[in-house]
Design a protein around this motif. Structure first.
Motif, mmCIF file in Angstrom:
data_model
loop_
_atom_site.group_PDB
_atom_site.id
_atom_site.type_symbol
_atom_site.label_atom_id
_atom_site.label_comp_id
_atom_site.label_asym_id
_atom_site.label_seq_id
_atom_site.Cartn_x
_atom_site.Cartn_y
_atom_site.Cartn_z
ATOM 1 N N THR A 190 -5.102 14.197 -5.895
ATOM 2 C CA THR A 190 -4.304 13.361 -4.989
ATOM 3 C C THR A 190 -3.504 12.418 -6.149
ATOM 4 N N ASP A 191 -2.411 12.010 -5.648
ATOM 5 C CA ASP A 191 -1.658 10.879 -6.224
ATOM 6 C C ASP A 191 -1.881 9.652 -5.866
ATOM 7 N N ALA A 192 -2.526 9.494 -4.824
ATOM 8 C CA ALA A 192 -2.845 7.980 -4.243
ATOM 9 C C ALA A 192 -3.196 7.049 -5.206
ATOM 10 N N HIS A 193 -4.097 7.328 -6.140
ATOM 11 C CA HIS A 193 -4.719 6.298 -6.963
ATOM 12 C C HIS A 193 -3.840 5.620 -7.789
ATOM 13 N N GLY A 194 -2.701 6.567 -8.227
ATOM 14 C CA GLY A 194 -1.392 5.698 -9.000
ATOM 15 C C GLY A 194 -1.949 5.689 -10.648
ATOM 16 N N PHE A 220 4.184 11.538 3.958
ATOM 17 C CA PHE A 220 5.721 11.454 4.515
ATOM 18 C C PHE A 220 6.414 12.285 3.413
ATOM 19 N N PRO A 221 6.490 13.715 3.688
ATOM 20 C CA PRO A 221 7.256 14.605 2.789
ATOM 21 C C PRO A 221 8.690 14.217 2.214
ATOM 22 N N ALA A 222 9.181 13.388 3.026
ATOM 23 C CA ALA A 222 10.723 13.030 2.742
ATOM 24 C C ALA A 222 10.792 11.760 1.889
ATOM 25 N N TYR A 223 9.719 11.120 1.671
ATOM 26 C CA TYR A 223 9.725 10.010 0.737
ATOM 27 C C TYR A 223 8.754 10.228 -0.299
ATOM 28 N N ALA A 224 9.049 9.529 -1.605
ATOM 29 C CA ALA A 224 8.231 9.458 -2.510
ATOM 30 C C ALA A 224 7.956 7.885 -3.094
ATOM 31 N N ASN A 225 6.705 7.744 -3.471
ATOM 32 C CA ASN A 225 6.766 6.187 -3.938
ATOM 33 C C ASN A 225 6.986 5.129 -3.073
ATOM 34 N N SER A 226 6.830 5.379 -1.652
ATOM 35 C CA SER A 226 7.524 4.626 -0.500
ATOM 36 C C SER A 226 5.982 3.457 -0.380
ATOM 37 N N THR A 257 0.911 -1.133 0.037
ATOM 38 C CA THR A 257 0.113 0.086 0.116
ATOM 39 C C THR A 257 0.793 1.307 0.199
ATOM 40 N N LEU A 258 0.603 2.196 -0.620
ATOM 41 C CA LEU A 258 1.569 3.495 -0.891
ATOM 42 C C LEU A 258 1.158 4.011 0.548
ATOM 43 N N SER A 259 2.357 4.350 1.116
ATOM 44 C CA SER A 259 2.586 5.114 2.455
ATOM 45 C C SER A 259 2.657 6.446 2.242
ATOM 46 N N SER A 260 3.436 6.976 1.225
ATOM 47 C CA SER A 260 3.446 8.407 1.148
ATOM 48 C C SER A 260 2.834 8.865 -0.170
ATOM 49 N N TYR A 261 1.714 9.774 0.060
ATOM 50 C CA TYR A 261 0.803 10.212 -0.930
ATOM 51 C C TYR A 261 0.233 11.583 -0.778
#
Length: 315
Positions: free
Chosen positions: A219-223, A83-89, A44-48
């Motif tokens: 949002t970018d949660a949906h990929g 989580f601003p420091a991470y992308a696509n985690s 599951t995406l954790s940083s979105y």
């Protein structure tokens, strides 16, 4: 590591079967088979960017304007992530699930001298979290966007194996040479049929990237569309059933004129109203067999065979 999310996969399987012996040494079996599995592995995406967080202004950007949201620099968009420091985690979790329900029917005759066969038919449906093992689940709306027909779903499956001793055209008191050549031929084979594999109609290209998701829903949660079997940020709209029912080589499967792009901020159905499938598959393996006596204990067996008679390529 979220220790509370670690589970051993849980599976429930049950079956109910009835058997009936019919005349002429035939056996009929009817069974229902069900399976439920939970706590299967997924990601599951954790940083979105959570929906609704891109509002107001940021510098000279109006975040309520879809064009401004789509044009956000990656470093700016990162500030709105969970989580601003991470992308696509990704979180590795055990929240996926699956279900299988099937009606299975078999008819067999194994003791006949000239005719033996085993036939079975399965009518089934396999549903669950799409994407397979460790598929990426939508973190906002997993039920609608990350659930549906599984890739292994086949509505109809039919298998037949058989062995037939062909009638002898020459009588026992007939010509010896013709009797040796024409009598005693046997044909056996395996026939298989399966419904086509399911697929989703999704967007690719510019409509499936992160910028489109930000413009549509903030949002970018949906990929991206089609990622691990998910629907993406938005799905096509339909002007009627686009399925054409074609199955021949080079023929179109769907009518693209009945598929459109939704209005900004809207989407088509995430659980599509029709099941889209690749063409069904037939496969025939056939063997013709004849044993010739060479005198004494010596035998010569002729066995020509053909496999995958329609010469269908893999799906």
């Amino acid at each position: 590591l979220d220790a509370g999310s670690i589970h051993v996969p849980r599976t429930w399987t049950w079956s109910l079967a009835l058997a009936k012996r019919l005349p002429w040494e035939q056996v009929l079996d009817v069974a229902y088979v069900g399976n439920r599995a939970s706590h299967l592995p997924n990601r599951t995406l954790s940083s979105y960017i959570p929906p609704g967080s891109l509002t107001g202004t940021y510098g000279n950007a109006d975040l309520d304007n879809p064009l401004h949201r789509a044009a956000l620099d990656a470093s700016v968009a990162a500030e709105f992530r969970t989580f601003p420091a991470y992308a696509n985690s990704l979180w590795y979790q055990f929240e996926a699930r699956s279900s299988y329900d099937a009606l299975q029917v078999s008819l067999s005759r194994q003791a006949g001298r000239r005719v033996q066969y085993y036939l079975n038919y399965t009518f089934s449906k396999a549903l669950g979290t799409t994407g397979g093992d460790y598929g990426v689940i939508d973190p906002v709306d997993p039920r609608q966007r990350s659930y549906g027909l599984l890739p292994q779903d086949r509505t109809h499956i039919f298998n037949a194996s058989y062995s037939l001793l062909l009638p002898d055209p020459i009588r026992p008191d007939g010509n010896g040479f013709l009797r040796q050549v024409l009598n005693g031929w046997q044909i056996s084979g395996i026939t298989r049929y399966a419904s086509g594999a399911p697929f989703r109609v999704v967007f690719f290209g510019e409509l499936s990237n992160t910028q489109a998701a930000l413009a549509w829903f903030g949002t970018d949660a949906h990929g991206s569309g089609g990622r691990d079997g998910n629907s993406g940020a938005m799905t096509p709209v339909f002007a009627g059933d686009p399925r054409l029912g074609n199955s021949g080589a080079g023929e179109k499967l769907i009518d693209v004129d009945r598929i459109g792009v939704p209005a900004l901020g809207e989407s088509g159905p995430f659980q599509q109203p029709w099941h889209f499938r690749v063409p069904t598959r037939w496969n025939f393996d056939v063997t013709l067999m004849k044993t010739f006596s060479l005198g004494g204990s010596r035998r010569l067996q002729l066995r020509p065979g053909a496999f995958n008679v329609p010469n269908q390529p893999p799906p």
